[in-house]
Design an enzyme around this catalytic site. Sequence first.
Site, PDB file in Angstrom:
ATOM      1  N   HIS A 159       0.831  -1.212   0.000  1.00 46.97           N
ATOM      2  CA  HIS A 159       0.000   0.000   0.000  1.00 46.97           C
ATOM      3  C   HIS A 159       0.864   1.260   0.000  1.00 46.97           C
ATOM      4  CE1 HIS A 159       0.602   1.242   4.258  1.00 46.97           C
ATOM      5  NE2 HIS A 159       0.642  -0.049   4.517  1.00 46.97           N
ATOM      6  N   CYS A 211       3.664  -4.364   6.578  1.00 48.78           N
ATOM      7  CA  CYS A 211       3.216  -4.193   5.194  1.00 48.78           C
ATOM      8  C   CYS A 211       4.392  -3.808   4.289  1.00 48.78           C
ATOM      9  CB  CYS A 211       2.139  -3.114   5.117  1.00 48.78           C
ATOM     10  SG  CYS A 211       0.541  -3.643   5.785  1.00 48.78           S
TER      11      CYS A 211
END
Length: 206
Positions: A163, A180
């Site tokens: 992301h 992430c």
Amino acid sequence: MKDGDENEQVRELQARLRQLDLFDRAPTGFYGSITGKSVAAFQERRGLPVTSTVDAATWELLLSLTKEPTADELKPSTTNKLDTPDPRCMTGRVLCISKESRTLAWMIDGKVVSSFDVRFGSENTPTREGEFKVEWKAREWTSTIYHTPMPYSMFFSRGQAVHYSADFAARGYAGASHGCVNVRDRAKLAALFDQVKPGDKVVVHW
């Protein structure tokens, strides 16, 4: 060309040295100590006087051993040089993510379509390695654990996702994610988000 110079010829010099694996970062156009060391390595390898500066003989030999840099070589889309793709990345549609080079390559049938600088989790919250699939996507998402925005999320492993990260864009590698895969180029990631489909392969490797 010598230490302190800053121009487009220096950028070309760096791109050509990069073709020979003697310059391991994106061309900047500034001739500093790293460029000097790369030039010295080239001179030593080719039997030229090692001066760390570029005279006519050094430049002419470099021109003969390299090709004219493309626009992407002169101003690459990633700061970090792409790693050799993991063998698992060579078939199908794959987000090929290298921890060693800190890059993400979007690959289709073994060819790189686009590439990105990425950042990973810290030692306490490491990004998992292995082969996964894109499970689901969310154009706008906020972490339910850390309450931080995660635009253009592509989830691949129990809450871990590729992301956009405003923190990565602002602070670079001074920070880390919570596991992430952070991307700092929002516009390019938005285009990638539209191309990637649930079920596409994700490979995270060293």
